[in-house]
Design a protein around this motif. Sequence first.
Motif, short mmCIF file in Angstrom:
data_model
loop_
_atom_site.label_atom_id
_atom_site.label_comp_id
_atom_site.label_asym_id
_atom_site.label_seq_id
_atom_site.Cartn_x
_atom_site.Cartn_y
_atom_site.Cartn_z
N ASN A 1 1.00 -1.15 0.07
CA ASN A 1 -0.12 0.03 -0.06
C ASN A 1 0.88 1.36 0.00
O ASN A 1 0.82 1.73 0.95
N GLN A 2 1.46 1.65 -1.17
CA GLN A 2 2.47 2.63 -1.31
C GLN A 2 2.75 2.97 -2.72
O GLN A 2 2.56 2.04 -3.48
N GLU B 1 0.23 1.75 16.06
CA GLU B 1 1.62 1.19 15.53
C GLU B 1 2.53 0.98 16.94
O GLU B 1 3.42 0.21 16.44
N TYR C 1 5.58 -5.35 11.96
CA TYR C 1 5.63 -4.99 10.60
C TYR C 1 7.03 -5.14 9.83
O TYR C 1 7.20 -5.56 8.68
N GLU D 1 0.12 -3.58 7.11
CA GLU D 1 0.18 -2.19 7.66
C GLU D 1 0.69 -1.85 9.03
O GLU D 1 0.47 -2.85 9.74
#
Length: 370
Positions: A127-128, A302, A150, A141
């Motif tokens: 996703n980038q 996160e 991650y 993510e």
Amino acid sequence: MGDQVALTPALRAAKESFADSFVAVFATYRHPTDVEKAEPFQNLAPSAIERAHTIFSTDPNVDELYVLNRYAFRSLTLRARLAAEWSVVRFLRAKHFDTVISTFPHHERFILWGFLAGARHRVGARNQGMHWLLTHAPNIEKANRGVVEYYCDLVRAIGGEIRSPRTAFMVPKESLQWADRELRRIGIQPGGMFVAVHPGASGLYKAWPPERYAALIASLQRRWQVDVVMAMGEHDRQIVDAIHMHLETRIGEIDCTASVANLAAVLQRSALCISNDSGPRHLAVAAGTPSLAFFRRHHDKEWDVYADVPFCATLKSGEACPACPPEKCYDRIPAGELFGAYCVRLIGVEQAVERADALMQVLLEHQPHG
């Protein structure tokens, strides 16, 4: 600092999973300190890594460190900047890396550099932008996995085995000796029990209010007759001074600006580290020190990466925030205040004292006798 600590399990896995592997880290400077007023790009071989004052300075899994000075790059003209970036690509190309792992999503420059450098395997989250230049793009993510997992997932994508997600920092002997000298300077003898408070954060919205830190410090001194030390860096002076204003007795300070390893040594010598959601919290855990940290309510997905166990506690409010919508955090500090977003301020002194007391009780129960 937090990202560097969180990366250590992935670096260990990369080193251990592949025979005779050579592991290099490409880091960027984010703060324009005197140390960072250097060339836009530096290659730090093993002999120079120790002087780089990063988490990687003592990491046995890092063979070389490359440092990009973001502020120096931005000061260049467009033409000079393009030339400097191309020199980085040529440097990486000459290293003949088999694999380049882009750990920071949405930093397309690093994906492009890996591609232009000719690495056979190029890894990054799907996703980038420029993900089509990647050969391995797991659908992960940070907000879903937490930063530690991650980073480990990126190594798993190329067949790496994660034997342990435990973060680690090796504190060098000279830093421990420095910490002992500093502790003696403020009246704490080697082996003496003390609590380290690191009240700073990368943004003032993350900081638990100074008057509450002062109340918690006073409670620790009164209930447990324990010394409290303020561990700090050059960017923390504002909140440290604010805490002193609310204390009846002044407590000792140790300025650890010069070295991450020095800060780690002070934290390792302490019985407990109390902090915000910040790099020093992660450094304390990596150094093996019990920890209590204050977190925002929703913006922590996160970074709330440690199990809430007797030696490692994360405090955040369960109340609805009066300033933000459900499941969102806009980091708003109340009008007229300098520190602490609304959700951080929902963590009360009584709640913090109760958790700190529980930690101190466990620590004293596990303290060696005789």
